[in-house]
Each structure stands twice: as C-alpha cells, then as structure tokens.
Write a protein that holds these residues in place. Structure first.
Motif, PDB file in Angstrom:
ATOM      1  N   GLU A   1      44.418  41.157  35.750  1.00 58.41           N
ATOM      2  CA  GLU A   1      44.903  39.797  35.966  1.00 58.41           C
ATOM      3  C   GLU A   1      44.595  39.313  37.376  1.00 58.41           C
ATOM      4  O   GLU A   1      44.199  38.159  37.570  1.00 58.41           O
ATOM      5  CB  GLU A   1      46.411  39.743  35.714  1.00 58.41           C
ATOM      6  CG  GLU A   1      46.791  39.923  34.245  1.00 58.41           C
ATOM      7  CD  GLU A   1      48.294  39.905  34.047  1.00 58.41           C
ATOM      8  OE1 GLU A   1      49.012  39.764  35.055  1.00 58.41           O
ATOM      9  OE2 GLU A   1      48.740  40.028  32.886  1.00 58.41           O
TER      10      GLU A   1
ATOM     11  N   ALA B   1      42.267  36.224  38.309  1.00 60.63           N
ATOM     12  CA  ALA B   1      42.764  35.139  39.153  1.00 60.63           C
ATOM     13  C   ALA B   1      41.862  34.928  40.357  1.00 60.63           C
ATOM     14  O   ALA B   1      41.578  33.782  40.747  1.00 60.63           O
ATOM     15  CB  ALA B   1      44.191  35.441  39.611  1.00 60.63           C
TER      16      ALA B   1
ATOM     17  N   THR C   1      38.792  33.198  39.157  1.00 60.73           N
ATOM     18  CA  THR C   1      39.081  31.787  38.887  1.00 60.73           C
ATOM     19  C   THR C   1      39.144  30.988  40.180  1.00 60.73           C
ATOM     20  O   THR C   1      38.614  29.872  40.268  1.00 60.73           O
ATOM     21  CB  THR C   1      40.407  31.665  38.121  1.00 60.73           C
ATOM     22  OG1 THR C   1      40.301  32.380  36.892  1.00 60.73           O
ATOM     23  CG2 THR C   1      40.725  30.203  37.827  1.00 60.73           C
TER      24      THR C   1
END
Length: 367
Positions: free
Chosen positions: A160, A164, A167
C-alpha cells in the motif's frame, strides 16, 4: 511492542466478543465438565477480561494489549489446571498465543508461548504423557501461524505504501506537465494575442486622432473610440489570463476583491463561513466571476454589479448580478457562457445564467 497498527471496526469487535459466551458455556456444559470452584470462576473472570481487551485491540497505552493477552492465557491455564486434562478453556490459551504472534514482537510472543506451555504441561502430562509433546507442537504451530499473519499484514502495508508513493509520483508528474503546458499557453497568449491587441489599440488611437484632425463625422469617431476601448479591455483580459496561467492556487477573497476593484460600480459580499474548496473549484469561482464582469462591461458599461459568494449547504454559491438592458441568448453572442458552463462541469458544479426582473444574473453552485 505492538506491531499491527489500526483499530478494528465495531462489527469485528462485536463478532470477536460474541465468541466469549460461546466458549464459556461450552467450558461448563461440555464433557468433561468443569467444577464450579473459586479457582475455576476466577480463571473464567480473568479469561473474560483478557478477551474483552483482545476484542478492542487497543494501541494506547502500549502495555494494555500485552497485559490482556497474559490475562487471557492465565485464565485459560487456571481453568485447565483445575480440570487436569484437555478441556474447552484451552482455547483461551491458543487464542492468546496466536494473537501474540500477530500483534507483539517475536520475543514477547515467544515468552508468552513458553510460559503458557509451562503452565499447561502439569495439567495435561500426568494422565497423557504424550500430551506434553502434542501441546508444545500445537502451541508452536499457532505461534508460527500468528507470525505468518503478521508478516502478511506487513507485506500488505508495504504494498500500500509503494502504491501510494507511485500514485504521488504520478500526480506530481501530471502536475508538472500541467504547469509546463500552462506556461506554454501563457507565452503564446503574451506573444501573439497580447502583442496584437496592444498594437491594435495603438493603431486605433492613431486613427481616432487622424479622424479628429480631419474633421470626420462624430459617429465615425465614436465607433473608432469604442473599438479602441474594446481593444484596451481585451488587452487587460489577456493580461489577466496570462497572470492566472502563471500564478499558483487562487485565494478566493483576494481574487474576487481584485476583480471587483477593476470594475467600476462593483460591490463584493463574501461570507465568513465558506467551506474549504479545492484549488480547481476556487479557480472556477474566480474565472466565472471574471467572465461575468467582462460580459457586464460589454453589454451594460457603467451598470452597478453585485458579486456575492455565500455558503450553500456543504458547498458554495457565487452570484454575479447586474442591471442591464437586453442580453444575447446563450450560444448567439460568443463562447463566454459556453466556457463558463464547461469549466463548471469539470468540477461538478452547476451554472445558471439568465435575465432577472431588472438585469442579468450568473449563478455558480459548487457542491
């Protein structure tokens, strides 16, 4: 000490807590049955307290969850010791060990496991000599399962975090590309449109002076003056567009105040309880007000204009109202209204523009 972050949802906590009466009832009703002695009841109370802490999975204070696991294991060991054989309450011990492997550092989890095995062996070994080996293997197995579950949580968290980070990098790249494109557009507007409008304004001023020198008709001079004024206003609009393309996020009060100051007869009313709007929404509000004021200057020069920005539920509403004469219908007088509507749609807002009893109003509602 605690490795797995985050609090459980109320539904998960309730589901975990619901197993407590099931295990307790099974402990006293299943075969072999536990005696109702003080030590057994005390063990049940300790196990219940530890189970309640386990269902909540507290992060603060840091000692509460380990203390709850020790209490849970101690209560289970005490109940098993009174039965002196394998009984249902041993489930409390297994749950404490697997949770320790999941939630605690391996040293603390291993210490709790060894202490639990040491407390249970005197209860199960005398009647079943092979039970001590079986108990040790079972406890180590559930400890390893808990540690494997912890590693799975850790890998999921790392994925994750990596996603992130990727992103954010993509967003930064897109933001940099957008800024570069805005800078290019600003250069093109400055080099082509602004220079052309500036030259046109100078030429029209020269033409007006020549017409006045030659004694041309008054209506001819008036038309040239109007053309010069429009060119000057277009140049000001181009400069404002260049500034907007090169500037950062817009501050709503100051941006609207600057627009009102540039428009004679404009009044500004900004509410104090405005919600927090995104940078795109703030820019849409300012650009809509700018276009509405530009239309007011074209169609009703000198008319009073009121700019009002107020809260509308969880969003905001901008209203620009002026006292005008006739206005062109949308789609017949250029692309001003079309551009405002397109900009509003990009941020999920609604644009309404139309005549009022004594003028014209542009309303922008941002959810």
């Amino acid at each position: 000490m605690i490795l797995e972050p985050g609090r459980p949802t109320p539904l998960r906590s309730a589901a975990t807590l619901a197993w407590l009466p099931v295990i307790l009832v099974a402990s006293f009703l299943s075969q072999p049955r536990l005696p109702f002695t003080v030590l057994v009841i005390g063990g049940a109370v300790l196990a219940s307290l530890g189970w309640v802490v386990l269902s909540a999975k507290p992060e603060r204070p840091g000692w509460l969850l380990p203390a709850g696991l020790v209490t849970l294991s101690a209560g289970g060991c005490l109940m098993v010791a009174q039965a002196r054989e394998w009984v249902t309450p041993i489930a409390f011990c297994f749950v404490a060990v697997v949770t320790a492997g999941t939630r605690l550092r391996w040293t603390w989890a291993l210490a709790l496991t060894l202490a639990t095995i040491a407390a249970l062996i005197p209860a199960v070994a005398p009647r079943e000599p092979s039970g001590a080996l079986l108990l040790g293997l079972a406890m180590v197995t559930v400890l390893m399962l808990g540690m494997a579950r912890r590693d799975r949580f850790r890998r999921a968290e790392e994925r994750e975090l990596a996603e992130a980070s990727e992103t954010r990098a993509t967003e930064e790249h897109a933001r940099a590309a957008a800024l570069a494109e805005r800078a290019r557009i600003a250069r093109d507007v400055h080099d082509v449109l602004a220079h052309s409008l500036s030259a046109l304004a100078v030429q029209l001023q020269g033409a007006r002076l020549m017409l006045q020198r030659d004694g041309a008709a008054a209506d001819t001079i008036a038309q040239v003056e109007r053309a010069q004024r429009l060119a000057t206003e277009g140049l000001a609009e181009a400069r404002r567009a260049i500034h907007a393309l090169r500037s950062g996020p817009i501050d709503l009060p100051s941006g609207l105040a600057a627009l009102a100051a540039d428009h004679p007869g404009a009044t500004l009313d900004v509410a104090a309880d405005l919600p927090e709007l995104t940078p795109e929404a703030r820019e849409t509000v300012v650009r809509t007000a700018q276009e509405a004021l530009s239309n007011a200057r074209k169609h009703a020069p000198g008319a009073p204009v009121r700019i009002r920005l107020a809260r509308a539920g969880e969003g905001a509403r901008l209203e620009v109202t002026d006292v005008t004469g006739a206005r062109p219908e949308p789609g017949t007088g250029g692309y001003g209204l079309v551009g405002m509507a397109e900009r509003a749609a990009l941020v999920g807002a609604r644009l309404d523009a139309g005549p009022t009893e004594d003028g014209w109003r542009v309303s922008l509602t941002i959810p």
